[in-house]
Design an enzyme around this catalytic site. Sequence first.
Site, short mmCIF file in Angstrom:
data_model
loop_
_atom_site.label_atom_id
_atom_site.label_comp_id
_atom_site.label_asym_id
_atom_site.label_seq_id
_atom_site.Cartn_x
_atom_site.Cartn_y
_atom_site.Cartn_z
N HIS A 175 -23.30 6.69 -0.08
CA HIS A 175 -24.06 6.98 1.15
C HIS A 175 -24.55 8.42 1.19
CE1 HIS A 175 -20.00 8.23 2.70
NE2 HIS A 175 -20.72 9.16 3.30
N ASP A 205 -19.23 2.08 -2.42
CA ASP A 205 -19.66 3.36 -1.85
C ASP A 205 -19.42 4.50 -2.82
OD1 ASP A 205 -20.80 5.07 -0.02
OD2 ASP A 205 -18.94 5.39 1.10
N SER A 288 -17.73 13.88 2.62
CA SER A 288 -17.89 12.63 1.87
C SER A 288 -18.12 12.91 0.39
CB SER A 288 -19.07 11.83 2.43
OG SER A 288 -18.81 11.41 3.74
#
Length: 443
Positions: A175, A205, A288
Amino acid sequence: MSDSQQTDPAPQWWSRPEGTADSRRDGVPAPRPGTGEGGDEGSGAAGQAVPAPGAPADAVRYDPWGVQPLQVVDRGRDRPGFRLWQVAALAAATALFAGGIGGYVGVLAERQSSTRLELPQAAVADKGRAPDSVAGIAATALPGVVTLHVRGAKSSGTGTGFVLDPQGHILTNNHVVADAKEIAVTFSTGESVTAELVGRDSGYDLAVVKVSGVRGLRPLSLGNSENVKVGDPVVAIGAPFDLSNTVTAGIISATGRPVTAGGDKGDGSDISYVDALQTDAPINPGNSGGPLLDARAHVVGINSAIRGADKDDPNRQGGSIGLGFAIPINQGKRVAEELIATGHATHPVIGVTLDMDYTGDGARVGDKGEDGKPSVTAGGPGARAGIRPGDVITKVDGQRVRGGDELIIKIRAHRPGDPLTLTVLRDGRERTLDVVLGSANGS
């Protein structure tokens, strides 16, 4: 002898010879009119000088009894004196001037003095830290952690990644780079270079990017997520809100947490299913893709998601509330290897279609598949194991499953070809089925 009395002439006290210059001292006034000098002689008026008998006519003598003296004493001009207010003003001005001079001299002396005020302070100590301390772990790992600045067609963002090998491969979240048109990688030294996308997978992901021409890369050591236990200390490194090289610490709060993320497209193609490690180490947007490290500075997880307060909660807190989730490194390692090798990752499957609207306990196999196809793929792993439409799968290798999402997560925590034992509820009776996982291409 004559009995008449002889009278001697009066003594001459003062006379001025005729024709001599005026010898009066400066400041002595000239004779007043009528005194015999320039006036009527022999007037005989009191207080006037008259000629003595036998003296020349112009001679005068001093009459000490006269009303007005012939001479006056020159006392000079009056000297001005100091009044009281002038003395006070002068004293005040002198005091102020003296005080100012004294203060300046004091400050100057203090500045130039060899002695100065110095507060007590600890001496410089050894800057080294124990390798298993937070500072020691951070010092080991920071050179291998990078910040990603991504620019897309409509937006831009920041994420984190870490170096996998000397060739310049970097692991991050899908993402972070999903819509990237440009990717810039910044190292802990501040050096920035462009990167290219190698491959990505939305189901896990995870994504891999690569930098070229960079020397001295410091790959991080990969740990084993199977060794992680609840309560183990961990360190997270990332760039929350673009604050690069941010280090936070916490513990492993739980393992095997079923977490789903994504789903923005609406068709389920971008949903990530993660059998996650839960941590209370603060993780925020920008973390992230960053590493979650154990006490040996080995990567045990990839920070990927956080749980925030409910959106309709009026007291909702933004950012971290101590519920962070990381993809186990064992899963990340396998996916990264496939992305580097082929640009794609494979997903383990059992070859069945699940009824995602089922609200009971467990994961129910649908009656029909997509486009009217059978819900159990003919010849697939599930069909070979004996799974039928309508079966409810309640356990995977003895671990309870509460829904379809959890079943997918438990399966994807394994590799294609791994054997599993499924507990199935059929017609009110439980039975055990052995299945060998198949493989499907990821997205």
